[in-house]
Scaffold this motif. Sequence first.
Motif, PDB file in Angstrom:
ATOM      1  N   LYS A   1       0.818  -1.212   0.000  1.00 15.64           N
ATOM      2  CA  LYS A   1       0.000   0.000   0.000  1.00 15.64           C
ATOM      3  C   LYS A   1       0.855   1.267   0.000  1.00 15.64           C
ATOM      4  CE  LYS A   1      -4.076  -1.933   2.289  1.00 15.64           C
ATOM      5  NZ  LYS A   1      -5.004  -1.819   3.448  1.00 15.64           N
ATOM      6  N   GLU A   2       2.089   1.147   0.532  1.00 14.33           N
ATOM      7  CA  GLU A   2       2.953   2.329   0.599  1.00 14.33           C
ATOM      8  C   GLU A   2       3.260   2.876  -0.794  1.00 14.33           C
ATOM      9  OE1 GLU A   2       3.470  -0.484   2.089  1.00 14.33           O
ATOM     10  OE2 GLU A   2       3.215   0.001   4.223  1.00 14.33           O
ATOM     11  N   ILE A   3       3.398   1.969  -1.782  1.00 18.80           N
ATOM     12  CA  ILE A   3       3.681   2.420  -3.150  1.00 18.80           C
ATOM     13  C   ILE A   3       2.514   3.228  -3.696  1.00 18.80           C
ATOM     14  CG2 ILE A   3       4.248   1.658  -5.482  1.00 18.80           C
ATOM     15  CD1 ILE A   3       5.479  -0.823  -4.332  1.00 18.80           C
ATOM     16  N   GLU A   4       1.313   2.736  -3.478  1.00 15.58           N
ATOM     17  CA  GLU A   4       0.138   3.442  -3.981  1.00 15.58           C
ATOM     18  C   GLU A   4      -0.062   4.755  -3.232  1.00 15.58           C
ATOM     19  OE1 GLU A   4      -3.182   0.838  -3.842  1.00 15.58           O
ATOM     20  OE2 GLU A   4      -2.342  -0.600  -5.272  1.00 15.58           O
ATOM     21  N   GLU A   5       0.193   4.754  -1.925  1.00 13.91           N
ATOM     22  CA  GLU A   5       0.057   5.995  -1.164  1.00 13.91           C
ATOM     23  C   GLU A   5       1.058   7.041  -1.639  1.00 13.91           C
ATOM     24  OE1 GLU A   5       0.531   4.729   2.820  1.00 13.91           O
ATOM     25  OE2 GLU A   5      -1.476   3.846   2.991  1.00 13.91           O
ATOM     26  N   ALA A   6       2.273   6.602  -1.968  1.00 15.42           N
ATOM     27  CA  ALA A   6       3.266   7.538  -2.503  1.00 15.42           C
ATOM     28  C   ALA A   6       2.822   8.089  -3.848  1.00 15.42           C
ATOM     29  CB  ALA A   6       4.617   6.833  -2.635  1.00 15.42           C
ATOM     30  N   ALA A   7       2.171   7.257  -4.669  1.00 18.03           N
ATOM     31  CA  ALA A   7       1.668   7.721  -5.962  1.00 18.03           C
ATOM     32  C   ALA A   7       0.557   8.748  -5.775  1.00 18.03           C
ATOM     33  CB  ALA A   7       1.174   6.537  -6.782  1.00 18.03           C
TER      34      ALA A   7
ATOM     35  N   VAL B   1       0.317  10.781  -3.263  1.00 20.44           N
ATOM     36  CA  VAL B   1       0.990  12.004  -2.822  1.00 20.44           C
ATOM     37  C   VAL B   1       1.586  12.751  -4.013  1.00 20.44           C
ATOM     38  CG1 VAL B   1       2.907  12.908  -1.447  1.00 20.44           C
ATOM     39  CG2 VAL B   1       1.442  11.115  -0.509  1.00 20.44           C
ATOM     40  N   ASP B   2       2.086  11.993  -5.015  1.00 18.35           N
ATOM     41  CA  ASP B   2       2.676  12.615  -6.201  1.00 18.35           C
ATOM     42  C   ASP B   2       1.640  13.175  -7.166  1.00 18.35           C
ATOM     43  OD1 ASP B   2       5.183  12.061  -5.277  1.00 18.35           O
ATOM     44  OD2 ASP B   2       5.380  10.167  -6.384  1.00 18.35           O
TER      45      ASP B   2
ATOM     46  N   TYR C   1      -1.117  11.331  -8.481  1.00 12.44           N
ATOM     47  CA  TYR C   1      -1.817  10.348  -9.301  1.00 12.44           C
ATOM     48  C   TYR C   1      -3.248  10.172  -8.796  1.00 12.44           C
ATOM     49  CZ  TYR C   1       2.482   8.814 -11.609  1.00 12.44           C
ATOM     50  OH  TYR C   1       3.619   8.755 -12.358  1.00 12.44           O
TER      51      TYR C   1
END
Length: 270
Positions: A162-168, A170-171, A173
């Motif tokens: 989930k951290e990858i999607e949360e970072a996206a 934030v960017d 997306y």
Amino acid sequence: MRPGRLIGKATLALAGFLAVFPLLWTALNALKNNVDIITRVPQLVFTPTWANIGYILGRDSVLTGLYNSVVACGSAVLIGIVLGLPAAYAVARYPNRWAGDIQFFVLSLRFLPPVAVAIPLMVIWLQVGLYDTLPALIITYSLLTISVIMWLAIPAFQSVPKEIEEAAFVDGYGAYSVFWRIALPVAARSLAGAVAFSFVLVWNEFLIALMLSSSNAKTLPIVASELSQQGMNVPWGILNASVVLLSLPPLLFLGVLSGFLNSVFRQKKT
């Protein structure tokens, strides 16, 4: 080499041989005359013949069955991808109180015997005038591919960090961009297995295709089974050649899919 490791490799080699040997034996029998096949002593040295394969490829019913199978299975898998993957992602990433019921319902579709699905659908297609047509087969097969792809894709999407999607997010997306650019590439290998399994499942489907077709929409498994309905005079060479033809499309599909995935991941590593 340690004895345990040697035993493990020998076991794997034996399992691989047992899995591949029937395929090789079928391919050899496809190149034999009927006399060489029905002998009590297996003929390992024989004069190969292409008559069986030529007979199969020269029959209009076989080519029609091959065309029907490719169109019906390919379309059903494509529909399963388009509808099943987004639905699986929605269940995996946006759970609600019905998420468990949805997963159980999708899985329960595989609990039912094929005849329990085929008989009601046969009545429906007869009433709407689509019996023995490719659209009826495509829609019916799509029910199988959507359920299988959803069932196997939900755990694949749940395993994406989930951290990858949360970072996206934030960017900047959006939800759809995260699905297309993050979730799908990360879970691609598991999803490819789900797609391949669904294709093999509908490609080998026999009972549903038998009950939903009579002449125009016969698939390749139905046509191949008709070659064995000749009493004692079974043309074993022709029958083995039809099995080889029936097995080639799934093998080619898996080979192309695995090669595509290997090239994609090789480009990402470089």
